[in-house]
Structures are given as C-alpha cells and as structure tokens.
Design a protein around this motif. Sequence first.
Motif, PDB file in Angstrom:
ATOM      1  N   GLU A 245       0.807  -1.216   0.000  1.00  0.00           N
ATOM      2  CA  GLU A 245       0.000   0.000   0.000  1.00  0.00           C
ATOM      3  C   GLU A 245       0.840   1.267   0.000  1.00  0.00           C
ATOM      4  O   GLU A 245       0.377   2.333  -0.435  1.00  0.00           O
ATOM      5  CB  GLU A 245      -0.978   0.005   1.175  1.00  0.00           C
ATOM      6  N   THR A 246       2.097   1.188   0.448  1.00  0.00           N
ATOM      7  CA  THR A 246       2.931   2.391   0.451  1.00  0.00           C
ATOM      8  C   THR A 246       3.387   2.760  -0.957  1.00  0.00           C
ATOM      9  O   THR A 246       3.921   3.858  -1.161  1.00  0.00           O
ATOM     10  CB  THR A 246       4.160   2.221   1.361  1.00  0.00           C
ATOM     11  N   LEU A 247       3.214   1.867  -1.919  1.00  0.00           N
ATOM     12  CA  LEU A 247       3.573   2.154  -3.313  1.00  0.00           C
ATOM     13  C   LEU A 247       2.389   2.655  -4.129  1.00  0.00           C
ATOM     14  O   LEU A 247       2.549   3.008  -5.301  1.00  0.00           O
ATOM     15  CB  LEU A 247       4.168   0.902  -3.977  1.00  0.00           C
ATOM     16  N   ASP A 248       1.209   2.683  -3.544  1.00  0.00           N
ATOM     17  CA  ASP A 248       0.032   3.217  -4.217  1.00  0.00           C
ATOM     18  C   ASP A 248       0.227   4.724  -4.415  1.00  0.00           C
ATOM     19  O   ASP A 248       0.316   5.471  -3.440  1.00  0.00           O
ATOM     20  CB  ASP A 248      -1.209   2.943  -3.365  1.00  0.00           C
ATOM     21  N   PRO A 249       0.300   5.206  -5.665  1.00  0.00           N
ATOM     22  CA  PRO A 249       0.557   6.644  -5.861  1.00  0.00           C
ATOM     23  C   PRO A 249      -0.562   7.536  -5.358  1.00  0.00           C
ATOM     24  O   PRO A 249      -0.362   8.743  -5.176  1.00  0.00           O
ATOM     25  CB  PRO A 249       0.727   6.763  -7.386  1.00  0.00           C
ATOM     26  N   LYS A 250      -1.747   6.982  -5.135  1.00  0.00           N
ATOM     27  CA  LYS A 250      -2.874   7.781  -4.644  1.00  0.00           C
ATOM     28  C   LYS A 250      -3.234   7.460  -3.190  1.00  0.00           C
ATOM     29  O   LYS A 250      -4.315   7.816  -2.726  1.00  0.00           O
ATOM     30  CB  LYS A 250      -4.086   7.566  -5.553  1.00  0.00           C
ATOM     31  N   ARG A 251      -2.310   6.798  -2.486  1.00  0.00           N
ATOM     32  CA  ARG A 251      -2.550   6.488  -1.078  1.00  0.00           C
ATOM     33  C   ARG A 251      -2.677   7.774  -0.280  1.00  0.00           C
ATOM     34  O   ARG A 251      -2.238   8.854  -0.717  1.00  0.00           O
ATOM     35  CB  ARG A 251      -1.395   5.656  -0.520  1.00  0.00           C
ATOM     36  N   SER A 252      -3.222   7.662   0.895  1.00  0.00           N
ATOM     37  CA  SER A 252      -3.241   8.787   1.828  1.00  0.00           C
ATOM     38  C   SER A 252      -2.959   8.257   3.219  1.00  0.00           C
ATOM     39  O   SER A 252      -2.935   7.039   3.443  1.00  0.00           O
ATOM     40  CB  SER A 252      -4.584   9.514   1.803  1.00  0.00           C
ATOM     41  N   LEU A 253      -2.723   9.170   4.139  1.00  0.00           N
ATOM     42  CA  LEU A 253      -2.624   8.827   5.547  1.00  0.00           C
ATOM     43  C   LEU A 253      -3.875   9.318   6.247  1.00  0.00           C
ATOM     44  O   LEU A 253      -4.501  10.305   5.817  1.00  0.00           O
ATOM     45  CB  LEU A 253      -1.389   9.469   6.187  1.00  0.00           C
ATOM     46  N   LEU A 254      -4.249   8.653   7.309  1.00  0.00           N
ATOM     47  CA  LEU A 254      -5.316   9.181   8.145  1.00  0.00           C
ATOM     48  C   LEU A 254      -5.046  10.640   8.462  1.00  0.00           C
ATOM     49  O   LEU A 254      -3.904  11.021   8.742  1.00  0.00           O
ATOM     50  CB  LEU A 254      -5.428   8.371   9.435  1.00  0.00           C
ATOM     51  N   SER A 255      -6.071  11.455   8.403  1.00  0.00           N
ATOM     52  CA  SER A 255      -6.055  12.895   8.666  1.00  0.00           C
ATOM     53  C   SER A 255      -5.714  13.711   7.429  1.00  0.00           C
ATOM     54  O   SER A 255      -5.670  14.942   7.506  1.00  0.00           O
ATOM     55  CB  SER A 255      -5.125  13.290   9.827  1.00  0.00           C
ATOM     56  N   GLU A 256      -5.504  13.069   6.266  1.00  0.00           N
ATOM     57  CA  GLU A 256      -5.315  13.819   5.028  1.00  0.00           C
ATOM     58  C   GLU A 256      -6.619  13.888   4.232  1.00  0.00           C
ATOM     59  O   GLU A 256      -7.031  14.952   3.779  1.00  0.00           O
ATOM     60  CB  GLU A 256      -4.215  13.187   4.181  1.00  0.00           C
ATOM     61  N   VAL A 257      -7.248  12.731   4.044  1.00  0.00           N
ATOM     62  CA  VAL A 257      -8.529  12.629   3.322  1.00  0.00           C
ATOM     63  C   VAL A 257      -9.632  12.170   4.270  1.00  0.00           C
ATOM     64  O   VAL A 257     -10.766  12.649   4.201  1.00  0.00           O
ATOM     65  CB  VAL A 257      -8.411  11.668   2.133  1.00  0.00           C
ATOM     66  N   HIS A 258      -9.279  11.242   5.161  1.00  0.00           N
ATOM     67  CA  HIS A 258     -10.228  10.670   6.103  1.00  0.00           C
ATOM     68  C   HIS A 258      -9.849  11.084   7.527  1.00  0.00           C
ATOM     69  O   HIS A 258      -8.666  11.216   7.846  1.00  0.00           O
ATOM     70  CB  HIS A 258     -10.227   9.143   5.987  1.00  0.00           C
ATOM     71  N   PRO A 259     -10.850  11.283   8.412  1.00  0.00           N
ATOM     72  CA  PRO A 259     -10.561  11.724   9.781  1.00  0.00           C
ATOM     73  C   PRO A 259      -9.575  10.811  10.495  1.00  0.00           C
ATOM     74  O   PRO A 259      -9.576   9.583  10.324  1.00  0.00           O
ATOM     75  CB  PRO A 259     -11.936  11.692  10.452  1.00  0.00           C
ATOM     76  N   GLY A 260      -8.725  11.427  11.321  1.00  0.00           N
ATOM     77  CA  GLY A 260      -7.653  10.713  11.986  1.00  0.00           C
ATOM     78  C   GLY A 260      -8.015  10.212  13.374  1.00  0.00           C
ATOM     79  O   GLY A 260      -9.192  10.096  13.744  1.00  0.00           O
ATOM     80  N   THR A 261      -6.986   9.958  14.170  1.00  0.00           N
ATOM     81  CA  THR A 261      -7.120   9.216  15.426  1.00  0.00           C
ATOM     82  C   THR A 261      -7.242  10.086  16.672  1.00  0.00           C
ATOM     83  O   THR A 261      -7.393   9.553  17.773  1.00  0.00           O
ATOM     84  CB  THR A 261      -5.915   8.282  15.611  1.00  0.00           C
ATOM     85  N   PHE A 262      -7.181  11.404  16.554  1.00  0.00           N
ATOM     86  CA  PHE A 262      -7.301  12.264  17.737  1.00  0.00           C
ATOM     87  C   PHE A 262      -8.775  12.525  18.019  1.00  0.00           C
ATOM     88  O   PHE A 262      -9.269  13.652  17.943  1.00  0.00           O
ATOM     89  CB  PHE A 262      -6.552  13.574  17.542  1.00  0.00           C
ATOM     90  N   ALA A 263      -9.493  11.460  18.350  1.00  0.00           N
ATOM     91  CA  ALA A 263     -10.931  11.553  18.593  1.00  0.00           C
ATOM     92  C   ALA A 263     -11.352  10.352  19.428  1.00  0.00           C
ATOM     93  O   ALA A 263     -10.547   9.451  19.712  1.00  0.00           O
ATOM     94  CB  ALA A 263     -11.698  11.593  17.274  1.00  0.00           C
ATOM     95  N   ASP A 264     -12.615  10.337  19.809  1.00  0.00           N
ATOM     96  CA  ASP A 264     -13.122   9.202  20.585  1.00  0.00           C
ATOM     97  C   ASP A 264     -13.045   7.909  19.787  1.00  0.00           C
ATOM     98  O   ASP A 264     -12.860   6.831  20.356  1.00  0.00           O
ATOM     99  CB  ASP A 264     -14.571   9.459  21.012  1.00  0.00           C
TER     100      ASP A 264
END
Length: 321
Positions: free
Chosen positions: A93-112
């Motif tokens: 998945e790290t070679l997917d040119p359209k990958r993202s990290l949490l908090s870039e496109v989808h909400p991240g982990t600083f939440a309930d």
Amino acid sequence: MRAVFATAISADDPLSGLEVGELDDVAGPPGWVKVTLKTSALNHHDLFSLRGMGLSADKLPMVLGCDGAGIDEDGQEVMVHAVIPTDGWRGDETLDPKRSLLSEVHPGTFADYVWVPAGNVLPKPAELSWEEAGCLSTAWLTAFKMLFSVSPVGPGSTILVQGSGGGVATALITMAAKAGFRVWVTGRTEGKRAAALGLGAAEAFEPGARLPERVDVVFDSVGQATWNHSLKSLKPGGAIVTCGATSGFNPPAELSRVFFTQLQILGSTMGNRSQFHRLAQFLVSSGARPLIDSVRPLEQAREGFARMLTGDVQGKIVFTH
C-alpha cells in the motif's frame, strides 16, 4: 464526539488553526470498521497538516492524528494502520501513488473513535501497553522499514542516526541496538545525547561533528540541516536512508561526492501491513519498547503540539482517550 482537529491552515503559525472540542458523529464508508480509541500519538505529520502540507483547505475541519490503538466492534484490542490505499489497490500500500494517511482525506485518530478499512486494524500484542501500542503506526513503523527492509546493511554494521530526540530517531536507535548494530547518533543538546546513549547508542556526537571513522549507512529524517554531514560521514559505497525532512526539503545535492564515492540515496515512506505485523513481533521478542516523552489526556493536546513545535521532545507524545 471529542476531537482534536484543524480548522485553518497557516505555514507561519500552525497552532492558530488547532481546535480541541466537539464534532458531529460520523459514519465510515461501507466496509470500514469503527475503532474506539484508548490512546493515540503525535507526529510531525500533524504539524505539517496544520501548515497545509498534505492537507488542503477544502478538507477542513479535519480530525488530526495517524497513530492509535483501541477496541474494535468485536471487542478485540487492536492497533490502527495509518496508510489508506485506494479502492482496489493490490500489493504494497505504500507504493500506491494515490494512497493517503489518516487525517489527510479521512478523519484521523485524535478523537473518541476512528473509522478505517477492515484491513487497517491489527491485533494488539498483550505484551504492549496501550501507550506503547498507540504510538507505532507512523514513526516506529517508518523506522522499522528503514532499518530492516530498505537499508542495505545488517547487524554488525556501523550506522549514524541524525538527530536523537524525535520518534523516528529514538525508534531507530532502540531497534538497531537491540538487533546488534553499532549505533552512532547526533544530538543538539547534552541531554538528548545522554538519552540516546541510554537507549543503546554506542557514541553520541554534536551535530556536524567529525566522526572517528566513516559509517556504512546514515539514517536521516532531518533533511536540509544535516544533509551535507550525512554525505561526508559515509564510507565509499555507503548509503543514506531518508524518510523525511523536518528541517526543510531543499538539501544541497553535492552530486560530485555522490557519484565519485558511489553513494546510494534510498527513500523510504511509512510501512505496509506486513511490516507492521513484523514490528509488533520484533518488539515482543526483543523486549524493545517505544520511548515515551509524555502522556496527556486528549483534552490537553494543544500542550503536546506546542511541545513538539519547540523541538524539545525525546520520544513519543501520547494522548489518552
């Protein structure tokens, strides 16, 4: 839900766009699973997001955070993998040119809670505390891949880790020492250098210092401020493994040194699910554990961000939920 999120972007004053408060509950896409979080951890990526690097204004407000551990919908203790591939992607998945990290496109982990694809949850080893498990997905996984998958040398080699205090650096020092490398480090203060020695480094030097001998590999996540020193520290045929540039993205090339001494420059980004599994097993079998700088409740996240912004950090800043 409680959350720590970006409401604005500012390159000069990143904390001006940081909010700690309440957001509306959201549901994840079909096939995603909900993880109720127990812990999460801060990364430089979160400051980069507030500066507009990897996060665009049209995505605001955005819940920040890449690392996390908690309880899934079946009541299992799990860790969250932060790399989100595009639908249908096969392979690393790290070679997917359209990958993202949490908090870039989808909400991240600083939440309930956080929603992630079903493949992005991994079992939490019982041997790891919640604080330890909650800070592995970014810095520690990045360091594991750099050390054991990207680097061309193995145990018994001499390596240099540029910068001794950050999450990637402390992870590299800890794991490399456990695995049998001779680890040298640079650190800006006497306290940081002493802490690195406590993690298993054999020698600690001031930034830019002339080393007793040249090394096999340099691990550099600092970038612009250390690049020349990294190149000069390598044996002929040696390699730099780089994963980031916390001091700037425009290092001088020194191309003549690169080709005359046949150096390698190897890039590394994050890690895949398989490597995350191996990282967890390595920690269990070796006894290595993340160095934790401090632990704060999620409501005090701003203090953690401010601490990272000053650079006065030794290890991971962890939030409890």
